[in-house]
Design a protein around this motif. Sequence first.
Motif, PDB file in Angstrom:
ATOM      1  N   HIS A 296       0.864  -1.172   0.000  1.00 35.32           N
ATOM      2  CA  HIS A 296       0.000   0.000   0.000  1.00 35.32           C
ATOM      3  C   HIS A 296       0.907   1.230   0.000  1.00 35.32           C
ATOM      4  CE1 HIS A 296      -2.963  -2.942   1.116  1.00 35.32           C
ATOM      5  NE2 HIS A 296      -3.909  -2.038   1.226  1.00 35.32           N
ATOM      6  N   LEU A 297       0.709   2.111  -0.965  1.00 38.85           N
ATOM      7  CA  LEU A 297       1.504   3.329  -1.084  1.00 38.85           C
ATOM      8  C   LEU A 297       0.578   4.536  -1.012  1.00 38.85           C
ATOM      9  CD1 LEU A 297       4.106   4.942  -1.774  1.00 38.85           C
ATOM     10  CD2 LEU A 297       3.572   4.506  -4.196  1.00 38.85           C
ATOM     11  N   PHE A 298       0.856   5.447  -0.078  1.00 37.72           N
ATOM     12  CA  PHE A 298       0.125   6.699   0.093  1.00 37.72           C
ATOM     13  C   PHE A 298       1.030   7.818  -0.376  1.00 37.72           C
ATOM     14  CE2 PHE A 298      -0.392  10.556   2.530  1.00 37.72           C
ATOM     15  CZ  PHE A 298      -1.759  10.751   2.632  1.00 37.72           C
ATOM     16  N   GLU A 299       0.534   8.656  -1.298  1.00 40.57           N
ATOM     17  CA  GLU A 299       1.269   9.828  -1.763  1.00 40.57           C
ATOM     18  C   GLU A 299       0.338  11.023  -1.672  1.00 40.57           C
ATOM     19  OE1 GLU A 299       4.315   8.602  -5.141  1.00 40.57           O
ATOM     20  OE2 GLU A 299       2.250   8.054  -5.683  1.00 40.57           O
ATOM     21  N   GLY A 300       0.693  11.979  -0.793  1.00 38.24           N
ATOM     22  CA  GLY A 300      -0.181  13.126  -0.575  1.00 38.24           C
ATOM     23  C   GLY A 300       0.549  14.441  -0.647  1.00 38.24           C
TER      24      GLY A 300
ATOM     25  N   PHE B 191      -6.054  21.198   8.528  1.00 34.87           N
ATOM     26  CA  PHE B 191      -5.260  21.060   7.315  1.00 34.87           C
ATOM     27  C   PHE B 191      -6.067  20.288   6.288  1.00 34.87           C
ATOM     28  CE2 PHE B 191      -3.964  17.719  10.211  1.00 34.87           C
ATOM     29  CZ  PHE B 191      -3.918  16.572   9.447  1.00 34.87           C
ATOM     30  N   VAL B 192      -5.733  20.542   5.029  1.00 36.00           N
ATOM     31  CA  VAL B 192      -6.391  19.912   3.892  1.00 36.00           C
ATOM     32  C   VAL B 192      -5.295  19.313   3.025  1.00 36.00           C
ATOM     33  CG1 VAL B 192      -7.847  20.297   1.854  1.00 36.00           C
ATOM     34  CG2 VAL B 192      -8.278  21.604   3.959  1.00 36.00           C
ATOM     35  N   PHE B 193      -5.527  18.086   2.558  1.00 41.30           N
ATOM     36  CA  PHE B 193      -4.533  17.432   1.717  1.00 41.30           C
ATOM     37  C   PHE B 193      -5.212  16.617   0.633  1.00 41.30           C
ATOM     38  CE2 PHE B 193      -5.527  14.794   5.312  1.00 41.30           C
ATOM     39  CZ  PHE B 193      -5.472  13.472   4.895  1.00 41.30           C
ATOM     40  N   ALA B 194      -4.504  16.456  -0.479  1.00 42.42           N
ATOM     41  CA  ALA B 194      -4.954  15.596  -1.573  1.00 42.42           C
ATOM     42  C   ALA B 194      -4.010  14.409  -1.605  1.00 42.42           C
ATOM     43  CB  ALA B 194      -4.899  16.342  -2.902  1.00 42.42           C
ATOM     44  N   PHE B 195      -4.570  13.224  -1.928  1.00 46.02           N
ATOM     45  CA  PHE B 195      -3.695  12.053  -1.945  1.00 46.02           C
ATOM     46  C   PHE B 195      -4.189  10.989  -2.915  1.00 46.02           C
ATOM     47  CE2 PHE B 195      -6.795  11.059   1.312  1.00 46.02           C
ATOM     48  CZ  PHE B 195      -7.015   9.695   1.211  1.00 46.02           C
TER      49      PHE B 195
ATOM     50  N   SER C 114      -7.172   4.867  -5.737  1.00 47.25           N
ATOM     51  CA  SER C 114      -8.091   5.977  -5.480  1.00 47.25           C
ATOM     52  C   SER C 114      -7.339   7.294  -5.444  1.00 47.25           C
ATOM     53  CB  SER C 114      -8.805   5.766  -4.148  1.00 47.25           C
ATOM     54  OG  SER C 114      -7.878   5.805  -3.078  1.00 47.25           O
ATOM     55  N   ALA C 115      -8.120   8.381  -5.592  1.00 47.28           N
ATOM     56  CA  ALA C 115      -7.622   9.740  -5.423  1.00 47.28           C
ATOM     57  C   ALA C 115      -8.636  10.490  -4.580  1.00 47.28           C
ATOM     58  CB  ALA C 115      -7.435  10.422  -6.776  1.00 47.28           C
ATOM     59  N   SER C 116      -8.140  11.218  -3.580  1.00 46.73           N
ATOM     60  CA  SER C 116      -9.046  11.864  -2.620  1.00 46.73           C
ATOM     61  C   SER C 116      -8.544  13.236  -2.215  1.00 46.73           C
ATOM     62  CB  SER C 116      -9.164  11.027  -1.349  1.00 46.73           C
ATOM     63  OG  SER C 116      -9.726   9.774  -1.591  1.00 46.73           O
ATOM     64  N   ILE C 117      -9.462  13.996  -1.653  1.00 46.71           N
ATOM     65  CA  ILE C 117      -9.122  15.210  -0.919  1.00 46.71           C
ATOM     66  C   ILE C 117      -9.707  15.020   0.471  1.00 46.71           C
ATOM     67  CG2 ILE C 117     -11.150  16.484  -1.718  1.00 46.71           C
ATOM     68  CD1 ILE C 117      -9.229  18.993  -1.686  1.00 46.71           C
TER      69      ILE C 117
END
Length: 156
Positions: free
Chosen positions: A71-75, A86-90, A100-103
């Motif tokens: 599992h790789l998370f890139e944000g 705080f707000v982040f996109a990942f 998936s892609a999320s905010i």
Amino acid sequence: MTDGRLFFGSFTIDRRFDARPERVFRAFTDRAVKQAWLGCEAVSAPAIEQLDFRIGGREVSRGGGQGGAEHLFEGQYLDIVDGRRFVFAFVMHVGGRKLSASIASVEILPDGDGARLIFNEQGVYFGEDGWAEREEGTAFGMDQLALWLASAKETA
């Protein structure tokens, strides 16, 4: 496996912690602290490879998932109000495939002698609906944070 369909979803997790808001906020912004509690049922001991907590900064973590799939998370951080939100996109990858892609947003509010955390995520899954699992994994992560806050010595 997939037909290329998009699955849109969102969820909100609202939790109260018996810890000062500054301490809860630090649990997300300090790499060593976050590494101490980070995790969900689906991913064993993800390692935070990068945590540059500033607007435009990146966060990258990876860990072994169920069945051995990485599992790789890139944000990337889009908005930060120190100590408050705080707000982040990942993007999440599983087994080398973009899942998936999320905010997402994290708000931390004073609540008596503790803190209220409101986590909201909105996004899209590519080819399969995984929102129930994402919400469950995020809730488990918040449980891990609660355990860490309860057991760790207050330093912030």
